[in-house]
Design a protein around this motif. Sequence first.
Motif, short mmCIF file in Angstrom:
data_model
loop_
_atom_site.label_atom_id
_atom_site.label_comp_id
_atom_site.label_asym_id
_atom_site.label_seq_id
_atom_site.Cartn_x
_atom_site.Cartn_y
_atom_site.Cartn_z
N HIS A 445 0.87 -1.17 0.00
CA HIS A 445 0.00 0.00 0.00
C HIS A 445 0.90 1.22 0.00
O HIS A 445 2.14 1.09 0.00
CB HIS A 445 -0.92 0.00 1.22
N TYR A 463 4.10 4.23 13.21
CA TYR A 463 2.84 3.85 12.57
C TYR A 463 2.79 4.55 11.22
O TYR A 463 3.27 5.67 11.07
CB TYR A 463 1.65 4.29 13.44
N ALA A 468 -3.85 0.85 4.67
CA ALA A 468 -3.61 -0.11 5.76
C ALA A 468 -2.86 0.62 6.86
O ALA A 468 -2.04 1.50 6.61
CB ALA A 468 -2.82 -1.32 5.28
N PHE A 469 -3.16 0.25 8.11
CA PHE A 469 -2.55 0.83 9.30
C PHE A 469 -1.46 -0.13 9.75
O PHE A 469 -1.73 -1.22 10.24
CB PHE A 469 -3.65 0.97 10.35
N GLU A 470 -0.20 0.27 9.57
CA GLU A 470 0.94 -0.54 9.96
C GLU A 470 1.49 -0.04 11.30
O GLU A 470 1.55 1.17 11.54
CB GLU A 470 2.05 -0.46 8.91
N LYS A 487 -0.09 -5.20 10.16
CA LYS A 487 -1.32 -4.47 9.86
C LYS A 487 -2.30 -4.61 11.03
O LYS A 487 -2.61 -5.72 11.47
CB LYS A 487 -1.94 -4.99 8.57
N THR A 489 -5.33 -2.66 10.89
CA THR A 489 -6.25 -1.72 10.24
C THR A 489 -7.65 -1.82 10.82
O THR A 489 -8.31 -2.87 10.72
CB THR A 489 -6.30 -1.98 8.74
N TYR A 493 -10.69 2.83 8.19
CA TYR A 493 -9.38 3.50 8.11
C TYR A 493 -8.98 3.78 6.67
O TYR A 493 -9.12 2.94 5.79
CB TYR A 493 -8.32 2.60 8.75
N ASN A 494 -8.44 4.99 6.44
CA ASN A 494 -7.82 5.28 5.15
C ASN A 494 -6.35 5.67 5.30
O ASN A 494 -5.49 5.12 4.63
CB ASN A 494 -8.56 6.41 4.42
N GLU A 495 -6.06 6.60 6.24
CA GLU A 495 -4.70 7.13 6.32
C GLU A 495 -4.52 7.92 7.61
O GLU A 495 -5.43 8.02 8.44
CB GLU A 495 -4.42 8.03 5.11
N TRP A 510 -7.24 8.27 13.35
CA TRP A 510 -6.93 8.14 11.93
C TRP A 510 -7.98 8.89 11.11
O TRP A 510 -9.00 9.34 11.65
CB TRP A 510 -6.88 6.66 11.52
N GLU A 512 -10.62 9.05 7.78
CA GLU A 512 -11.46 8.25 6.90
C GLU A 512 -11.88 9.09 5.70
O GLU A 512 -11.90 10.31 5.76
CB GLU A 512 -12.68 7.74 7.66
#
Length: 614
Positions: A445, A463, A468-470, A487, A489, A493-495, A510, A512
């Motif tokens: 991603h 992070y 995806a939330f890593e 991940k 996520t 979630y978007n970013e 986060w 959206e």
Amino acid sequence: MPPHTTRPWRAPAVLLALLAALALVVPLTANRVHAAEHHRSDGSGRAVQQSTTVSRYLFTAFTNSGESNMYVYGSDDARNFWSIQDKAYTPPSGLVRDPSVIHRGGRYYVAYTTGWTGTTFGLAVSDDRRTWTHLADIDHGVAANNTWAPEFFTDAPDGKVRVVVSLSTGPTAYRHFQPYVLTALDDTLTKWSEPRPLEGIAPSESDYNGYIDTFVVRKGATYHAFTKNATGELIEHAVADRVTGPYRFTGKGDWAGWGSLLEGQTVVALPGGGYRMFMDGYTVKKYYYSDSPDLEHWTPKRELPGLSGVVRHGTVIRETATVRPGDANPALPGYHADPDVMYAEGRYWIYPTEDGHPGWSGTRFNGFSSPDLVHWTDHGPALDLADVSWCHENAWAPSVVKKGDTYWMYFSACQSIGVAKSSSPQGPFTDALGKPLVAKGQFGHQSIDPDAFVDDDGTPYLYFGQGAFEAARLNDDMVSFATQPVKITPPGYNEAPTVFKRAGRYYAMWSEDDTRSPDYRVAYGVSDSPLGPFTKAAGNPVLAKDPSDQILGTGHNSVIQVPGRDEWYIVYHRFARPGGDGTHREVAIDRMRFDPDGTIQKIRPTQAGIDPVP
């Protein structure tokens, strides 16, 4: 289209007086307004002491490349335009020529020419200026050969929406044009009155082609119609006491000195009482503008920079917002986004993305500091990508933390994540690796939007990610991972992840939706571990738009705690107010409060902002 030479161009002395008057009506751009406000606020308390109007401009047009797509542009000064959306609207059938735009009831509407012949004009609607939906094709009911250039008119004292449209009703198509006005019968804009002709603007033996592209402006009690004489190919000027006339011509022939072969004229009011007219030089594919202090006297036409040679007949409108006495938002002057906030060396620091560039193409990160979260000093570049060997473009979303005696900046560049370090929060920061810490696409991603967090025990975490939330633990060297990113996520979630700790629990926030959307918003979740997973809280989003106050696109935030107190603030970006978009954003600060059980209360985005924090 033919000229009637009844009034020549003014003598040079009058022109000089006109130019002097125009110096009073040059648009005050949003950036200049903001700069003035923040200058006045330095050391003197809350931002402004009197209400100030901020203006931006919206332009809808078709282009020289075709008649089936509408393009949308924005501007700070009604001269230098940026693209909001290419090919923003394609009608289900027919053409989209001559689009005229209004903003009403929180929505945008365009009226447009649907074809070279026929008895309809089209309407489309949008909530965000980027995505448009066909609303209706309006059949005006008149036996006409041609229906051209519907222009919205909303300035009558009754506040009703009207459309002035050019109809050819004679025995021959493409001749005998006269402007007619229709009035909307309800707020849906799908029901309209019968057309009424504008008396006094009609074809004659000498002007047998009649008049097209009529644009009406009301100034005081007088209605000014700027209309193209389709026989002589000249823009002429008529006035009346009512929108329907009778009109009398005060400017015939080449009265303003613009020359011939012009059409599609549209007029927008400027701050200070002046006006700007835009004109389509359709035969040479040029687009022009001219200024006036009074609608009677006009400067020579000049090419519109950037868009001349691109756009055709369209409409420009001015959108305004009021900065009220005491308003502290926007917190920073100019266009900035993705703000990261920290406290260091007795001051608060914000590191944002430099916004206002096409395609998010900024190349540096400035550092701003404040003693109280209200009065900010710009220290200039903390990191310039010119000093980063592996990437020189797309500087996005920095995050700064302190570990030991060193400040570490994690930043997005070329859709990768880098690390820089400095001995001072002001910088300069220098590239610590000579290569990305996280390469473009390394985890499937976008490798963007890093957020660094150092726990109470000194353990650092990182992070990141769009789509995806890593989450991962960093080594103490701050330039390598102690654990492989995983991940975590959450739904929606978007970013733009950001993590903080309060009362022994970890909070992740986060964004959206899309940063270009007015619905961009902030959600949050809670965990007992800094590596999650974070359980999305009920009642999300915690921060969202407030269209009633022209606050849109609220997202990509960070959080700051006042040292030694359970007092918290959220720092975020939103569309610049008014008329901003996903590349023209501003930074705002508002209070963030918690319920006794740790739930974050709904955050209301404000213009007032916050009081100085002692």
